[in-house]
Design an enzyme around this catalytic site. Sequence first.
Site: not given
Ligand code: ZN
Length: 503
Positions: A268, A297
Site C-alpha cells: 500500500e 499496481e
Molecule cells: Zn494493489
Amino acid sequence: MDSQETYQQLCTYVRESALLSSAASVLEWEEQTYMPPAAGEYRAEQLSLLATLTHERETAPQMGEWLDTLSGSDLATDTTQPASAVIRELRRSYDRQTKLSKELVAALARATSRGQQVWTEARKENDFAKFAPYLAEIIKLKREEADAVGYDDCRYDALLDDYEPHATAAEVGPVLKSLGEALVPIVAAIGDSTHQPNTEILDRDYPIDVQTAFGEAAAKQMGFDFRSGRIDVTAHPFCTTLGPHDVRLTTRFDKSDIRPGFLSILHEAGHGLYEQGLPSEEFGLPSAHSVSLGIHESQSRMWEILVGLSRPFWNHFYPKLQAAFPQSLAETPLDDFYFAMNESKPSLIRVEADEATYNLHILIRFELEMALLADELEVDALPAAWNEKYEQYLGITPPSDALGVMQDVHWSAGLVGYFPTYALGNLYAAQFFAQARQDLGDLDAQIGRGEFAPLLDWLRTNIHQHGQRYTAAELVERITGQPLSSDALLRHLKDKFGGLYRL
Ligand code: ZN
C-alpha cells in the site's frame, strides 16, 4: 472565446468535481476505518447523494460542449502539449459515462449491490447455485455495458478500458498466455524440489504493536511522507487519496505471522508513494491522476515484491527485525528467514498466492471472463470451468466453490475486466525495475544499505510526475524501449526461484 479560455473553464469545472468526489472518498475511508456500525444507513445515503451529484457534473452537457470546442484546437491536437492528454482523458471518461443510459447505470447499481450481499451469503454457505442467477444478471448487464460503450475488436476491450485505459485483449491476452505457459513448468519444478523452506519460522509470536512500529518505520524509510498520509487498520488493506496532500493506507496484522501486515504496508505504501508523487498542484485533473490500475499496481508490487522480498532488502532489515522480535528470531539465520518469506507453492486463494504462482490465478480469471463476455460460457458452467483450469495451470482442484469460483468479490461487484490489471502490474513492475537497475547502476547495493531515495527519484522522474500524459503502453515503451512483455518478469522469477529452490 479562444480555446485557451475554454480549456481553463473546463479545468476549473473538473477540479470542482474533484472537490465533491474527494469528499465522498473521506466518507468511504472513514466507513472502513472508524465508523460505528449503526451509522451505516445514513452513510450510505450520504454517499449515494454525492455519487449522484458527481455523476451529474461529469455527464453535464456543458462538459460535452467544452470538449467539442477543444477537439480541433491546437491544445488537443499538439500531443507535445500536456493539455492534449488532459483533453484526451476527459473526453474518454465523458464519452464512456454518457454512453450508458440512466436505466443501465441504475440496473447495474441494483444488481451489484444485491449481488455482493448474495455472494457473501452464498460463499459462507458454499452454495454457488444461490449466487448463479445474480451473477448471470450482472454478466448480462456487463455485456450490455460493453455494447453501449462500443469497441473495435472484442467486447472485453470496452470493459478493460475502464480500468486499463487504451489497453486491449489483443495486446494483453498473448502476453498473459505466454507468461502462463512459461510459469507452469517453473511452478512444477519448485514443487518437485527437495530443497524446501521451513515456514514454521513465520508461525511464531509477533506482537502487533511491534509490527506496527516496524512497518511504519519501513514505509518512512522508503519515502512515504507521513505529513501527507497515515496508516490505519482495516479488514482488507487498501490505499486511497483524499486530497492533494492526504494519502491514506491501511493494513491488517496477524500476530503469529509478519507477512500479511508487513507486506501489505509495503504494497500500500507503493501505491501511496505514487499518489504522493503526482503533481499535487493539479489535483483533480488527469495530469495528476495515475495512468491506469496496471501502472498503479506496478508501483505497489515493485515495493512489495521486487524490493521488499529481495535479498538486499533483508540484508539491511533483518538485523532490525531480529532486534524487534528477539524471542522469535534471535536464533534464526537470515538464509532460513529469507527462504521462508519467499515460499512458493500452488495454492487455492489468489490473495495469498506467492509471486511465482500469482499470475496463473489471474490468467484463469481472464480466460473465464473472455469466454463469459463472448457468450461462449454460461454462468452455470462456471464452477466446472474454474476447477478444470486450476487443475490445468496449478495442478490443484478446489475442494469447494467457496474456495474456488466464489473466492473473489470482484464479479459480484460488477468488476469484470479488472483482473488483468493485477498481472499487468507485475509485468510492468519487472520491466521498470530492470530498467531502473540499468539506469541506477548499483540499485541492489543501495537497497542493501537501506537507501531508497535513488529508486524513488527514478520513479518520480520517469512515472509519477507525468500523471496521465502517456498511456501505459506509451510509458513502458518510453522508459524501457520495449513494449509490454513477459521477458523481464520471467527472467526475475527464474533467477530468484532457481537460486532459492536450487533448480
Ligand atoms: Zn494493489
